[in-house]
Design a protein around this motif. Structure first.
Motif: not given
Length: 75
Positions: A12-13, A18-19
């Protein structure tokens, strides 16, 4: 379900996956000593820096590589 679509479940986090997080870190470092006079000036500068990144494929590829993810299909 589509033959061409592969779904990969991520936590979820997970900013490290995340690029975009790498891209924003790069932009923020370039603004470290900036004192923009107005919000409009800051927005213009951000727009220019993001536009310049658009043409630097090696840097963009590096943001993806930093996550350890690829655009290849998993086996």
């Amino acid at each position: 379900q589509r033959e061409w679509l592969t779904v990969v479940l991520l936590p979820g986090y997970a900013p490290e996956l995340n690029p975009v997080e790498g891209m924003w870190a790069h932009i923020k470092r370039s603004l470290a000593n900036l004192a923009a006079r107005t919000l409009s000036n800051l927005a213009t500068l951000l727009h220019r820096r993001l536009k310049a990144l658009q043409y630097r494929r090696a840097i963009l590829d590096g943001f993806l590589a930093g996550t350890g993810l690829t655009l290849d299909r998993p086996d």
